[in-house]
Design a protein around this motif. Structure first.
Motif, PDB file in Angstrom:
ATOM      1  N   MET A 127     -55.114  12.584  53.222  1.00 43.42           N
ATOM      2  CA  MET A 127     -54.508  13.776  53.715  1.00 43.42           C
ATOM      3  C   MET A 127     -55.730  14.712  54.559  1.00 43.42           C
ATOM      4  N   ARG A 128     -56.749  14.743  53.903  1.00 40.95           N
ATOM      5  CA  ARG A 128     -57.679  15.666  54.437  1.00 40.95           C
ATOM      6  C   ARG A 128     -58.567  14.633  55.733  1.00 40.95           C
ATOM      7  N   SER A 129     -58.633  13.411  55.511  1.00 38.24           N
ATOM      8  CA  SER A 129     -58.920  12.553  56.471  1.00 38.24           C
ATOM      9  C   SER A 129     -58.088  12.787  57.796  1.00 38.24           C
ATOM     10  N   TYR A 130     -56.866  12.540  57.547  1.00 34.31           N
ATOM     11  CA  TYR A 130     -55.872  12.808  58.552  1.00 34.31           C
ATOM     12  C   TYR A 130     -56.034  13.867  59.262  1.00 34.31           C
ATOM     13  N   GLU A 131     -56.164  15.024  58.617  1.00 35.10           N
ATOM     14  CA  GLU A 131     -56.288  16.312  59.131  1.00 35.10           C
ATOM     15  C   GLU A 131     -57.597  16.551  60.080  1.00 35.10           C
ATOM     16  N   ALA A 132     -58.741  15.999  59.599  1.00 35.73           N
ATOM     17  CA  ALA A 132     -59.789  15.976  60.310  1.00 35.73           C
ATOM     18  C   ALA A 132     -59.559  15.182  61.559  1.00 35.73           C
ATOM     19  N   ASN A 133     -59.007  14.142  61.649  1.00 35.23           N
ATOM     20  CA  ASN A 133     -58.643  13.304  62.818  1.00 35.23           C
ATOM     21  C   ASN A 133     -57.809  14.003  63.828  1.00 35.23           C
ATOM     22  N   VAL A 134     -56.674  15.004  63.173  1.00 35.84           N
ATOM     23  CA  VAL A 134     -56.075  15.903  64.172  1.00 35.84           C
ATOM     24  C   VAL A 134     -56.946  16.795  64.703  1.00 35.84           C
ATOM     25  N   ALA A 135     -57.975  17.388  63.876  1.00 38.43           N
ATOM     26  CA  ALA A 135     -58.737  18.296  64.496  1.00 38.43           C
ATOM     27  C   ALA A 135     -59.605  17.876  65.397  1.00 38.43           C
ATOM     28  N   ALA A 136     -60.068  16.671  65.455  1.00 38.50           N
ATOM     29  CA  ALA A 136     -60.839  15.882  66.352  1.00 38.50           C
ATOM     30  C   ALA A 136     -60.109  15.710  67.693  1.00 38.50           C
ATOM     31  N   PHE A 137     -59.006  15.143  67.583  1.00 39.20           N
ATOM     32  CA  PHE A 137     -57.966  15.112  68.434  1.00 39.20           C
ATOM     33  C   PHE A 137     -57.696  16.150  69.535  1.00 39.20           C
ATOM     34  N   ASN A 138     -57.397  17.295  68.752  1.00 42.11           N
ATOM     35  CA  ASN A 138     -57.357  18.662  69.348  1.00 42.11           C
ATOM     36  C   ASN A 138     -58.406  19.292  69.973  1.00 42.11           C
ATOM     37  N   THR A 139     -59.633  19.015  69.329  1.00 37.65           N
ATOM     38  CA  THR A 139     -60.819  19.495  69.962  1.00 37.65           C
ATOM     39  C   THR A 139     -61.161  18.713  71.282  1.00 37.65           C
ATOM     40  N   HIS A 140     -60.907  17.405  71.400  1.00 37.02           N
ATOM     41  CA  HIS A 140     -61.223  16.752  72.490  1.00 37.02           C
ATOM     42  C   HIS A 140     -60.315  16.933  73.654  1.00 37.02           C
ATOM     43  N   LYS A 141     -59.129  17.464  73.212  1.00 39.70           N
ATOM     44  CA  LYS A 141     -57.854  17.831  73.981  1.00 39.70           C
ATOM     45  C   LYS A 141     -58.543  19.168  74.600  1.00 39.70           C
ATOM     46  N   ASN A 142     -59.090  20.005  74.003  1.00 40.94           N
ATOM     47  CA  ASN A 142     -59.515  21.320  74.469  1.00 40.94           C
ATOM     48  C   ASN A 142     -60.504  21.155  75.400  1.00 40.94           C
ATOM     49  N   ILE A 143     -61.600  20.295  74.885  1.00 45.08           N
ATOM     50  CA  ILE A 143     -62.652  20.167  75.837  1.00 45.08           C
ATOM     51  C   ILE A 143     -62.307  19.518  76.920  1.00 45.08           C
ATOM     52  N   ASP A 144     -61.369  18.698  77.189  1.00 50.37           N
ATOM     53  CA  ASP A 144     -60.847  18.171  78.594  1.00 50.37           C
ATOM     54  C   ASP A 144     -60.080  18.930  79.255  1.00 50.37           C
ATOM     55  N   SER A 145     -59.220  19.882  78.389  1.00 47.78           N
ATOM     56  CA  SER A 145     -58.465  21.143  79.161  1.00 47.78           C
ATOM     57  C   SER A 145     -59.571  22.132  79.877  1.00 47.78           C
ATOM     58  N   LYS A 146     -60.505  22.437  79.257  1.00 47.67           N
ATOM     59  CA  LYS A 146     -61.619  23.452  79.732  1.00 47.67           C
ATOM     60  C   LYS A 146     -62.177  22.720  80.955  1.00 47.67           C
ATOM     61  N   THR A 147     -62.617  21.383  80.807  1.00 45.31           N
ATOM     62  CA  THR A 147     -63.139  20.689  81.850  1.00 45.31           C
ATOM     63  C   THR A 147     -62.478  20.797  83.165  1.00 45.31           C
ATOM     64  N   LEU A 148     -61.187  20.451  82.834  1.00 44.93           N
ATOM     65  CA  LEU A 148     -60.255  20.509  84.284  1.00 44.93           C
ATOM     66  C   LEU A 148     -60.016  21.789  84.731  1.00 44.93           C
ATOM     67  N   ASP A 149     -60.161  22.944  84.023  1.00 45.48           N
ATOM     68  CA  ASP A 149     -60.152  24.412  84.286  1.00 45.48           C
ATOM     69  C   ASP A 149     -61.201  24.626  85.207  1.00 45.48           C
ATOM     70  N   ILE A 150     -62.318  24.121  84.805  1.00 43.01           N
ATOM     71  CA  ILE A 150     -63.659  24.762  85.596  1.00 43.01           C
ATOM     72  C   ILE A 150     -63.560  23.740  86.880  1.00 43.01           C
ATOM     73  N   LEU A 151     -63.315  22.418  86.802  1.00 49.11           N
ATOM     74  CA  LEU A 151     -63.320  21.603  88.115  1.00 49.11           C
ATOM     75  C   LEU A 151     -62.192  22.135  89.277  1.00 49.11           C
ATOM     76  N   ASN A 152     -61.335  22.842  88.560  1.00 57.26           N
ATOM     77  CA  ASN A 152     -60.081  23.463  89.317  1.00 57.26           C
ATOM     78  C   ASN A 152     -60.322  25.045  90.009  1.00 57.26           C
ATOM     79  N   ALA A 153     -61.344  25.533  89.311  1.00 50.43           N
ATOM     80  CA  ALA A 153     -61.956  26.883  89.820  1.00 50.43           C
ATOM     81  C   ALA A 153     -62.773  26.773  90.980  1.00 50.43           C
TER      82      ALA A 153
END
Length: 153
Positions: A127-153
């Motif tokens: 369960m902890r490993s699953y949660e760590a993968n969810v956290a990594a997925f969300n972190t990657h998503k946040n990085i991509d979102s911030k990158t797109l925000d910077i590119l659109n600014a």
């Protein structure tokens, strides 16, 4: 590394850990099962993982996945997968219960060699490993979102 590689690695890890959670849950549920369709007590199962690799030359235009354990190959990590689910070859635990319907002629019943405490620890780890993968997925998503925000600014 491609744009979606981080998502692929995290989602494959979540899928593999979900399989592990299901197998460990089945082990816990069958810890006292003395009779199965195959005959005899339930046999503990374990998940064996393998790395899923993608050839470097095929990385940009192909989804051909190759599996290998050779660390010297020119393959890029794609994620993790379930190689197999194996049954334990441990001997059953014999308990003297002469009134049990599955007792042998000497009055002993064969129970699976499953320790619920060990299984619970394995379940928590999965369960902890699953949660760590969810956290990594969300972190990657946040990085991509911030990158797109910077590119659109």
């Amino acid at each position: 590394m491609g744009f979606f590689d981080g998502y692929n690695v995290s989602s494959s890890g979540m899928s593999a850990q979900r399989t592990r959670i299901n197998v460990v849950s089945a082990n816990i549920a069958n810890a006292k099962t003395t009779h199965t369709e195959e005959g005899g007590p339930y046999k503990k199962q374990q998940v064996v993982f393998e790395d899923i690799l993608l050839a470097e030359g095929k990385k940009t235009n192909s989804n051909d996945v190759e599996r290998t354990n050779d660390k010297n190959s020119d393959l890029a990590l794609r994620g993790v997968g379930v190689k197999s689910i194996i049954e334990s070859d441990a001997k059953p635990v014999m308990r003297y219960e002469p009134t049990h319907p599955d007792a042998n002629e000497d009055g002993y019943v064969a129970y699976p060699d499953i320790n619920p405490v060990v299984e619970m620890v394995d379940l928590i780890e999965a369960m902890r490993s699953y949660e760590a993968n969810v956290a990594a997925f969300n972190t990657h998503k946040n990085i991509d979102s911030k990158t797109l925000d910077i590119l659109n600014a």
